[in-house]
Design an enzyme around this catalytic site. Structure first.
Site, PDB file in Angstrom:
ATOM      1  N   LYS A 219       0.840  -1.206   0.000  1.00 37.94           N
ATOM      2  CA  LYS A 219       0.000   0.000   0.000  1.00 37.94           C
ATOM      3  C   LYS A 219       0.877   1.259   0.000  1.00 37.94           C
ATOM      4  CE  LYS A 219      -3.815  -2.310   2.357  1.00 37.94           C
ATOM      5  NZ  LYS A 219      -4.304  -2.753   3.666  1.00 37.94           N
ATOM      6  N   GLY A 316     -12.561  -4.992   5.476  1.00 37.46           N
ATOM      7  CA  GLY A 316     -13.907  -5.512   5.687  1.00 37.46           C
ATOM      8  C   GLY A 316     -14.754  -5.312   4.437  1.00 37.46           C
TER       9      GLY A 316
HETATM   10  P1  NAP Z   1     -11.460 -13.394  -0.857  1.00 36.75           P
HETATM   11  O1  NAP Z   1     -12.525 -13.283   0.172  1.00 36.75           O
HETATM   12  O2  NAP Z   1     -10.453 -14.474  -0.727  1.00 36.75           O
HETATM   13  O3  NAP Z   1     -12.181 -13.498  -2.289  1.00 36.75           O
HETATM   14  C1  NAP Z   1     -11.480 -13.764  -3.467  1.00 36.75           C
HETATM   15  C2  NAP Z   1     -12.483 -14.145  -4.548  1.00 36.75           C
HETATM   16  O4  NAP Z   1     -11.801 -14.301  -5.783  1.00 36.75           O
HETATM   17  C3  NAP Z   1     -13.209 -15.472  -4.281  1.00 36.75           C
HETATM   18  O5  NAP Z   1     -14.542 -15.352  -4.671  1.00 36.75           O
HETATM   19  C4  NAP Z   1     -12.458 -16.469  -5.152  1.00 36.75           C
HETATM   20  O6  NAP Z   1     -13.285 -17.501  -5.625  1.00 36.75           O
HETATM   21  C5  NAP Z   1     -12.060 -15.585  -6.321  1.00 36.75           C
HETATM   22  N1  NAP Z   1     -10.839 -16.050  -6.949  1.00 36.75           N
HETATM   23  C6  NAP Z   1      -9.579 -16.036  -6.427  1.00 36.75           C
HETATM   24  N2  NAP Z   1      -8.698 -16.560  -7.291  1.00 36.75           N
HETATM   25  C7  NAP Z   1      -9.407 -16.913  -8.371  1.00 36.75           C
HETATM   26  C8  NAP Z   1      -9.077 -17.541  -9.602  1.00 36.75           C
HETATM   27  N3  NAP Z   1      -7.821 -17.894  -9.897  1.00 36.75           N
HETATM   28  N4  NAP Z   1     -10.049 -17.778 -10.505  1.00 36.75           N
HETATM   29  C9  NAP Z   1     -11.322 -17.422 -10.217  1.00 36.75           C
HETATM   30  N5  NAP Z   1     -11.726 -16.835  -9.067  1.00 36.75           N
HETATM   31  C10 NAP Z   1     -10.767 -16.596  -8.162  1.00 36.75           C
HETATM   32  O7  NAP Z   1     -10.636 -12.036  -0.957  1.00 36.75           O
HETATM   33  P2  NAP Z   1     -11.117 -10.573  -0.543  1.00 36.75           P
HETATM   34  O8  NAP Z   1     -10.857 -10.360   0.906  1.00 36.75           O
HETATM   35  O9  NAP Z   1     -12.475 -10.312  -1.078  1.00 36.75           O
HETATM   36  O10 NAP Z   1     -10.019  -9.685  -1.303  1.00 36.75           O
HETATM   37  C11 NAP Z   1     -10.107  -9.468  -2.685  1.00 36.75           C
HETATM   38  C12 NAP Z   1      -9.119  -8.377  -3.079  1.00 36.75           C
HETATM   39  O11 NAP Z   1      -9.444  -7.174  -2.407  1.00 36.75           O
HETATM   40  C13 NAP Z   1      -7.659  -8.649  -2.724  1.00 36.75           C
HETATM   41  O12 NAP Z   1      -6.833  -8.078  -3.702  1.00 36.75           O
HETATM   42  C14 NAP Z   1      -7.480  -7.922  -1.406  1.00 36.75           C
HETATM   43  O13 NAP Z   1      -6.139  -7.562  -1.163  1.00 36.75           O
HETATM   44  C15 NAP Z   1      -8.333  -6.707  -1.656  1.00 36.75           C
HETATM   45  N6  NAP Z   1      -8.834  -6.037  -0.461  1.00 36.75           N
HETATM   46  C16 NAP Z   1      -9.443  -6.759   0.508  1.00 36.75           C
HETATM   47  C17 NAP Z   1      -9.965  -6.093   1.615  1.00 36.75           C
HETATM   48  C18 NAP Z   1     -10.644  -6.832   2.719  1.00 36.75           C
HETATM   49  O14 NAP Z   1     -10.976  -6.201   3.715  1.00 36.75           O
HETATM   50  N7  NAP Z   1     -10.898  -8.134   2.601  1.00 36.75           N
HETATM   51  C19 NAP Z   1      -9.851  -4.697   1.702  1.00 36.75           C
HETATM   52  C20 NAP Z   1      -9.217  -3.987   0.667  1.00 36.75           C
HETATM   53  C21 NAP Z   1      -8.717  -4.680  -0.418  1.00 36.75           C
HETATM   54  P3  NAP Z   1     -13.942 -18.599  -4.629  1.00 36.75           P
HETATM   55  O15 NAP Z   1     -14.864 -17.808  -3.752  1.00 36.75           O
HETATM   56  O16 NAP Z   1     -14.665 -19.560  -5.514  1.00 36.75           O
HETATM   57  O17 NAP Z   1     -12.793 -19.170  -3.861  1.00 36.75           O
HETATM   58  N1  HSE Z   2      -5.822  -7.405   4.762  1.00 37.43           N
HETATM   59  C1  HSE Z   2      -5.946  -6.007   4.598  1.00 37.43           C
HETATM   60  C2  HSE Z   2      -5.874  -5.330   5.952  1.00 37.43           C
HETATM   61  C3  HSE Z   2      -7.245  -5.699   3.915  1.00 37.43           C
HETATM   62  O1  HSE Z   2      -5.977  -6.018   6.982  1.00 37.43           O
HETATM   63  O2  HSE Z   2      -5.700  -4.121   6.008  1.00 37.43           O
HETATM   64  C4  HSE Z   2      -7.401  -4.258   3.517  1.00 37.43           C
HETATM   65  O3  HSE Z   2      -6.532  -3.931   2.491  1.00 37.43           O
END
Ligand code: NAP
Ligand code: HSE
Length: 443
Positions: A219, A316
């Site tokens: 980040k 989140g």
């Molecule tokens: P997550 O809950 O693990 O969800 C990832 C999704 O992508 C799942 O639906 C997964 O499918 C799908 N996926 C992953 N690899 C794939 C592939 N090779 N082919 C097809 N589908 C695939 O992750 P997340 O927390 O939502 O995070 C997603 C992104 O947002 C990441 O880049 C993360 O760094 C970013 N982010 C997350 C947050 C947070 O608070 N979580 C905040 C800011 C940014 P399945 O469900 O079928 O496994």
């Molecule tokens: N895993 C990351 C965090 C999600 O805890 O800040 C938000 O980018």
């Protein structure tokens, strides 16, 4: 009255809906679908045409998903998304570096605007993807990639357009901040709190990215591109995480009036950029010490503006989805207006080396577990003194089994000098465990 020619340019779609393809339907993707469904009428009013989700890519078709998802739109074939002519905006919320990067590149190359939350991909391929988006005249937006729901990318791109950012200090990893807050306030054990953060959807699919400092570092790289126009090298940044942080240091830091936080720090030093992400001790009365739980905070120092603080929920499903969908709305409005996409590159990027870590000068917290014997304190003070490290405070606590903890707070010193002194103490008969070094941030 608007002229027909303007109407024609403003609405090349003739009022047709804008198709969205979503890569990923996990924590963030689920939140995005929720918002798009529940606020569809409001978004149509803001954009001028409806937004329609055409396909949603996942790995597993049978997993439970948010009720707002129409399961008929699920696919496991990326071509179903990227070759669908009606998809004009691709939303990448799947994570990972190489595959996500390749698919985002394909989307931009085929003149789709892209919205992404993926800082790992941007830290690695951001400059090339920004160049491609500009060449194809489409948008590449990534508000959600830094600070979750905090509008820091817009702030840097728009509000700071008339100023120059010289310093960034941020709590950028919600998972680490959540863990540190629970360890500080409740004395909760590290592993238990990490599991809590995972169950709340804060942690990355691979939580070592959070607890080893890499997520905050990625980040920071994105912020450095926006704030300093810097394109730093891929490796060499000082990165440390909170894994292995001992509860005793959280407690002892408290006795000196400090709280331990995980901080990402950037400074524009002209020829070089200083970038580092690691745990720090901050004064309990400081603003950053009071940013707790999953909250993130980013302090930007503008040359003309001075300090500016942004704070909010950094991880989140819904906070992150708010940022993703705000970018989707921008991209959709640009399409409706027939305007080039918004490319979130605030400044042209110039390759610049990192400031060598030997040039870093801070105050330090040192803890040494030692045999409780005469002469030990003098030997430690001597080793630091020979390196020119001046001591501000020293406390020795009596421990069990003849082992004492010596805690030292130094005056500002070169990190290389402090580390040389600790190397000189390695192997001493009185040392019972490797010394602990933590940096102190006074700002
Ligand atoms: P997550 O809950 O693990 O969800 C990832 C999704 O992508 C799942 O639906 C997964 O499918 C799908 N996926 C992953 N690899 C794939 C592939 N090779 N082919 C097809 N589908 C695939 O992750 P997340 O927390 O939502 O995070 C997603 C992104 O947002 C990441 O880049 C993360 O760094 C970013 N982010 C997350 C947050 C947070 O608070 N979580 C905040 C800011 C940014 P399945 O469900 O079928 O496994
Ligand atoms: N895993 C990351 C965090 C999600 O805890 O800040 C938000 O980018």
């Amino acid at each position: 009255m608007t002229s027909p020619r303007f109407e024609e340019r403003r609405r090349p779609h003739g009022g047709a809906p804008i198709g969205l393809g979503i890569l990923g339907c996990g924590t963030v993707g689920g939140g995005v679908l929720r918002l798009l469904t529940n606020k569809a009428a409001e978004f149509e009013r803001r954009v001028g045409v409806p937004l329609e989700v055409r396909r949603v890519l996942v790995r597993d078709l049978d997993k439970p998903r948010v009720p707002e998802l129409d399961r008929a739109k699920l696919t496991t074939r990326v071509d179903d998304v990227l070759e669908d002519e009606s998809v004009e905006i691709v939303v990448e919320v799947m994570g990972g570096e190489d595959l996500a990067g390749a698919w985002v590149e394909r989307a931009l190359d085929s003149r789709r605007s892209v919205v992404t939350a993926n800082k790992a991909m941007l830290a690695k391929r951001g400059p090339q993807l920004l160049d491609l988006a500009a060449a194809k005249n489409v948008g590449l937006a990534f508000e959600a990639a830094v600070g979750g729901g905090i509008p820091v990318v817009r702030t840097l791109r728009d509000a700071f357009a008339s100023d120059e950012v010289i310093e960034i200090a941020g709590i950028l990893n919600g998972t680490s901040n959540y863990i540190l807050t629970r360890m500080t306030d409740d004395g909760a054990p590290f592993a238990e709190v990490l599991a809590e953060a995972q169950s709340k959807g804060y942690a990355e699919a691979d939580p070592s990215l959070d607890i080893d400092g890499h997520d905050a570092a990625q980040k920071l790289l994105v912020l450095a591109m926006l704030a300093f126009g810097a394109r730093p090298p891929d490796s060499g940044m000082l990165i440390e995480g909170i894994r292995g942080l001992d509860a005793i240091d959280v407690r002892l830091a408290g006795q000196f009036g400090y709280v331990i936080k995980h901080l990402a720090f950037g400074r524009d030093r002209g020829e070089t950029v200083e970038l580092r992400a690691h745990p720090v001790l901050v004064k309990r009365s400081s603003v950053l010490a009071n940013i707790n739980g999953v909250l993130n905070a980013i302090r930007l120092e503008g040359r003309a503006l001075g300090p500016c603080l942004l704070s909010g929920r950094g991880a989140g499903d819904m906070p992150t989805a708010v940022s993703v969908v705000a970018d989707v709305l921008d991209a959709a409005r640009a399409i409706v207006a027939g305007a080039p996409g918004i490319v979130n590159g605030a400044r042209p990027l110039v390759a610049r080396p990192l400031t060598p870590t030997t040039e870093i000068a801070l105050r330090y917290y040192l803890r040494l577990s030692v045999a409780d014997e005469p002469g030990v304190m003098a030997e430690i003070a001597g080793a630091l003194g020979r390196e020119g490290v001046s001591l501000s405070q020293i406390v020795q606590t009596e421990g069990a089994g003849g082992v004492a903890q010596i805690v030292i707070i130094t005056h500002v010193a070169r990190e290389s000098a402090v580390k040389n002194a600790l190397v000189g103490l390695e192997g001493k008969r009185f040392l019972r465990a490797p010394a602990v070094l933590l940096r102190i941030e006074e700002g």
